[in-house]
Design a protein around this motif. Sequence first.
Motif, PDB file in Angstrom:
ATOM      1  N   PRO A 133      14.876  25.865  58.839  1.00 43.15           N
ATOM      2  CA  PRO A 133      14.730  24.531  58.253  1.00 43.15           C
ATOM      3  C   PRO A 133      13.618  23.708  58.895  1.00 43.15           C
ATOM      4  O   PRO A 133      13.214  22.681  58.348  1.00 43.15           O
ATOM      5  N   GLY A 134      13.137  24.150  60.042  1.00 43.25           N
ATOM      6  CA  GLY A 134      12.024  23.461  60.690  1.00 43.25           C
ATOM      7  C   GLY A 134      10.665  23.938  60.214  1.00 43.25           C
ATOM      8  O   GLY A 134       9.632  23.449  60.687  1.00 43.25           O
ATOM      9  N   ARG A 135      10.653  24.885  59.268  1.00 43.40           N
ATOM     10  CA  ARG A 135       9.391  25.461  58.782  1.00 43.40           C
ATOM     11  C   ARG A 135       9.335  25.359  57.256  1.00 43.40           C
ATOM     12  O   ARG A 135       9.393  26.338  56.551  1.00 43.40           O
ATOM     13  N   VAL A 136       9.222  24.128  56.782  1.00 45.31           N
ATOM     14  CA  VAL A 136       9.179  23.851  55.342  1.00 45.31           C
ATOM     15  C   VAL A 136       7.763  24.089  54.831  1.00 45.31           C
ATOM     16  O   VAL A 136       6.790  23.580  55.405  1.00 45.31           O
ATOM     17  N   ILE A 152      24.795  39.142  40.681  1.00 44.77           N
ATOM     18  CA  ILE A 152      24.553  37.774  40.225  1.00 44.77           C
ATOM     19  C   ILE A 152      24.438  37.792  38.707  1.00 44.77           C
ATOM     20  O   ILE A 152      23.633  38.538  38.146  1.00 44.77           O
ATOM     21  N   ALA A 153      25.234  36.985  38.064  1.00 51.58           N
ATOM     22  CA  ALA A 153      25.251  36.941  36.604  1.00 51.58           C
ATOM     23  C   ALA A 153      24.124  36.048  36.084  1.00 51.58           C
ATOM     24  O   ALA A 153      23.761  35.051  36.724  1.00 51.58           O
ATOM     25  N   PRO A 154      23.547  36.395  34.932  1.00 49.62           N
ATOM     26  CA  PRO A 154      22.589  35.474  34.295  1.00 49.62           C
ATOM     27  C   PRO A 154      23.240  34.110  34.099  1.00 49.62           C
ATOM     28  O   PRO A 154      24.406  34.013  33.751  1.00 49.62           O
ATOM     29  N   GLY A 155      22.479  33.072  34.359  1.00 48.23           N
ATOM     30  CA  GLY A 155      23.009  31.720  34.253  1.00 48.23           C
ATOM     31  C   GLY A 155      23.462  31.142  35.580  1.00 48.23           C
ATOM     32  O   GLY A 155      23.740  29.945  35.675  1.00 48.23           O
ATOM     33  N   ALA A 156      23.533  31.972  36.620  1.00 51.43           N
ATOM     34  CA  ALA A 156      24.044  31.500  37.907  1.00 51.43           C
ATOM     35  C   ALA A 156      23.173  30.399  38.513  1.00 51.43           C
ATOM     36  O   ALA A 156      23.664  29.558  39.270  1.00 51.43           O
ATOM     37  N   PHE A 157      21.884  30.385  38.184  1.00 55.20           N
ATOM     38  CA  PHE A 157      20.969  29.408  38.786  1.00 55.20           C
ATOM     39  C   PHE A 157      20.619  28.261  37.839  1.00 55.20           C
ATOM     40  O   PHE A 157      19.816  27.394  38.209  1.00 55.20           O
ATOM     41  N   ASP A 158      21.191  28.248  36.646  1.00 51.31           N
ATOM     42  CA  ASP A 158      20.778  27.251  35.653  1.00 51.31           C
ATOM     43  C   ASP A 158      20.938  25.819  36.162  1.00 51.31           C
ATOM     44  O   ASP A 158      20.018  24.999  36.051  1.00 51.31           O
ATOM     45  N   LYS A 159      22.099  25.502  36.733  1.00 55.48           N
ATOM     46  CA  LYS A 159      22.312  24.148  37.252  1.00 55.48           C
ATOM     47  C   LYS A 159      21.473  23.902  38.493  1.00 55.48           C
ATOM     48  O   LYS A 159      21.010  22.784  38.739  1.00 55.48           O
ATOM     49  N   ALA A 160      21.249  24.950  39.279  1.00 53.78           N
ATOM     50  CA  ALA A 160      20.518  24.811  40.541  1.00 53.78           C
ATOM     51  C   ALA A 160      19.051  24.463  40.325  1.00 53.78           C
ATOM     52  O   ALA A 160      18.395  23.958  41.244  1.00 53.78           O
ATOM     53  N   LEU A 161      18.523  24.711  39.134  1.00 55.90           N
ATOM     54  CA  LEU A 161      17.125  24.388  38.872  1.00 55.90           C
ATOM     55  C   LEU A 161      16.860  22.891  38.969  1.00 55.90           C
ATOM     56  O   LEU A 161      15.719  22.467  39.106  1.00 55.90           O
ATOM     57  N   HIS A 162      17.911  22.091  38.893  1.00 56.77           N
ATOM     58  CA  HIS A 162      17.766  20.639  38.995  1.00 56.77           C
ATOM     59  C   HIS A 162      18.005  20.137  40.418  1.00 56.77           C
ATOM     60  O   HIS A 162      17.892  18.934  40.674  1.00 56.77           O
ATOM     61  N   ASP A 163      18.331  21.038  41.343  1.00 58.65           N
ATOM     62  CA  ASP A 163      18.564  20.646  42.733  1.00 58.65           C
ATOM     63  C   ASP A 163      17.241  20.401  43.456  1.00 58.65           C
ATOM     64  O   ASP A 163      16.190  20.892  43.041  1.00 58.65           O
ATOM     65  N   ASP A 164      17.309  19.648  44.548  1.00 59.84           N
ATOM     66  CA  ASP A 164      16.144  19.445  45.409  1.00 59.84           C
ATOM     67  C   ASP A 164      16.134  20.579  46.431  1.00 59.84           C
ATOM     68  O   ASP A 164      16.851  20.545  47.433  1.00 59.84           O
ATOM     69  N   VAL A 165      15.335  21.589  46.157  1.00 58.69           N
ATOM     70  CA  VAL A 165      15.341  22.822  46.935  1.00 58.69           C
ATOM     71  C   VAL A 165      14.091  22.885  47.802  1.00 58.69           C
ATOM     72  O   VAL A 165      13.007  22.486  47.368  1.00 58.69           O
ATOM     73  N   ARG A 166      14.240  23.411  49.007  1.00 53.65           N
ATOM     74  CA  ARG A 166      13.107  23.606  49.906  1.00 53.65           C
ATOM     75  C   ARG A 166      12.678  25.065  49.928  1.00 53.65           C
ATOM     76  O   ARG A 166      13.497  25.956  49.723  1.00 53.65           O
ATOM     77  N   ALA A 167      11.406  25.287  50.192  1.00 49.71           N
ATOM     78  CA  ALA A 167      10.890  26.622  50.489  1.00 49.71           C
ATOM     79  C   ALA A 167      10.663  26.685  51.993  1.00 49.71           C
ATOM     80  O   ALA A 167      10.031  25.789  52.580  1.00 49.71           O
ATOM     81  N   LEU A 168      11.195  27.738  52.618  1.00 48.62           N
ATOM     82  CA  LEU A 168      11.136  27.873  54.070  1.00 48.62           C
ATOM     83  C   LEU A 168      10.503  29.207  54.457  1.00 48.62           C
ATOM     84  O   LEU A 168      10.331  30.094  53.625  1.00 48.62           O
ATOM     85  N   VAL A 169      10.195  29.313  55.727  1.00 47.94           N
ATOM     86  CA  VAL A 169       9.784  30.588  56.298  1.00 47.94           C
ATOM     87  C   VAL A 169      10.978  31.149  57.058  1.00 47.94           C
ATOM     88  O   VAL A 169      11.492  30.506  57.981  1.00 47.94           O
ATOM     89  N   ASN A 170      11.451  32.317  56.648  1.00 48.70           N
ATOM     90  CA  ASN A 170      12.571  33.000  57.317  1.00 48.70           C
ATOM     91  C   ASN A 170      13.809  32.121  57.485  1.00 48.70           C
ATOM     92  O   ASN A 170      14.457  32.136  58.538  1.00 48.70           O
ATOM     93  N   HIS A 171      14.103  31.311  56.475  1.00 50.98           N
ATOM     94  CA  HIS A 171      15.310  30.468  56.463  1.00 50.98           C
ATOM     95  C   HIS A 171      15.327  29.415  57.580  1.00 50.98           C
ATOM     96  O   HIS A 171      16.387  28.862  57.883  1.00 50.98           O
ATOM     97  N   THR A 206      -1.213  24.379  56.641  1.00 47.09           N
ATOM     98  CA  THR A 206      -0.609  24.126  57.943  1.00 47.09           C
ATOM     99  C   THR A 206      -0.583  25.452  58.701  1.00 47.09           C
ATOM    100  O   THR A 206      -0.894  26.506  58.141  1.00 47.09           O
ATOM    101  N   MET A 207      -0.192  25.384  59.958  1.00 49.60           N
ATOM    102  CA  MET A 207      -0.124  26.615  60.742  1.00 49.60           C
ATOM    103  C   MET A 207       0.849  27.612  60.101  1.00 49.60           C
ATOM    104  O   MET A 207       0.531  28.790  59.943  1.00 49.60           O
ATOM    105  N   ASP A 208       2.037  27.117  59.704  1.00 49.36           N
ATOM    106  CA  ASP A 208       3.012  28.001  59.062  1.00 49.36           C
ATOM    107  C   ASP A 208       2.465  28.551  57.749  1.00 49.36           C
ATOM    108  O   ASP A 208       2.634  29.733  57.439  1.00 49.36           O
ATOM    109  N   GLY A 209       1.805  27.677  56.972  1.00 48.30           N
ATOM    110  CA  GLY A 209       1.271  28.107  55.691  1.00 48.30           C
ATOM    111  C   GLY A 209       0.177  29.154  55.852  1.00 48.30           C
ATOM    112  O   GLY A 209       0.178  30.182  55.161  1.00 48.30           O
ATOM    113  N   ARG A 210      -0.745  28.905  56.744  1.00 46.95           N
ATOM    114  CA  ARG A 210      -1.843  29.854  56.965  1.00 46.95           C
ATOM    115  C   ARG A 210      -1.324  31.172  57.524  1.00 46.95           C
ATOM    116  O   ARG A 210      -1.754  32.252  57.113  1.00 46.95           O
TER     117      ARG A 210
END
Length: 201
Positions: free
Chosen positions: A67-70, A46-65, A97-101
Motif C-alpha cells: 500500500p506504500g507503493r501506489v 470466479i463467475a462472470p459478473g463478480a467484478f461488475d459492482k467493483a468497477l465503481h469502487d475507488d481502486v488503487r494499483a500497487l506494486v506487489n500489494h 516515479t522511482m516505483d513507476g520507472r
Amino acid sequence: MTELEKRGGDLGVEVRADDGGKKTLKGYAAVFNRDTTIGDYFIEKIAPGAFDKALHDDVRALVNHDPGRVIGRTKSGTLRLDVDTRGLKVEIDVPDTMDGRDLWTLVERGDVSGMSFGFRVTKQEWDETGDLPVRTIHEVELFEVSAVAFPAYDDTSLAVRSLEAARTERANHNLLAAQRRIAERRAAMEQKIRGIRQDTP
C-alpha cells in the motif's frame, strides 16, 4: 477489520508506450471460470459478473500489494478497469516515479510478469459434492490490483475460514430445519391426541 484476500495468476502483463511518452501497463488481474486449486483444500473459480459492482469502487494499483507503493488509482483516472468475456482487464498509466520507472523496467525485462488483485468476497457459493469443495465467487469488493513478481494464489487461511463458515451456516440451517420438523410433528401429534380425546365419550 477487513479480511483481504489476494489472488493472481501468470496471465502476463504488457508494456505500451506512445509517441507522447505515456507509458501504460496492460493485463488481466483475473479470469472467469478458471478452476484453481487453493492449497489442496478446495477449488476456486470466479463467475462472470463478480467484478461488475467493483468497477465503481475507488481502486488503487500497487506494486506487489504494497500500500506504500501506489502507481495508479481509478478515482484519478490513472488506473482503468474493465470487464470482458475473459475477465478483469487492467490498464495502469505508469507514473514517472522511482516505483513507476523500476516497475516499467522489470516488466520490460520479464522479471515482473503477472497481475494480482486484493478483494473481499461479498457473495459466494460452495459445492461439496465432489472430491474437493468448489468455491464459486459471484461478487467481490475490490480494493487493489497489483503488478507482481510472484502471482501465486495466497491467503488460503482466509478462504478456508470462509469454507468453515459456510459449513457452520449450513449445519445451523439443517439443525433449525430438523427442529422445525420435530416441532411440526409434535404439534400434529398433539392435535391428533386432542381430537381422539374429544371423540372419546
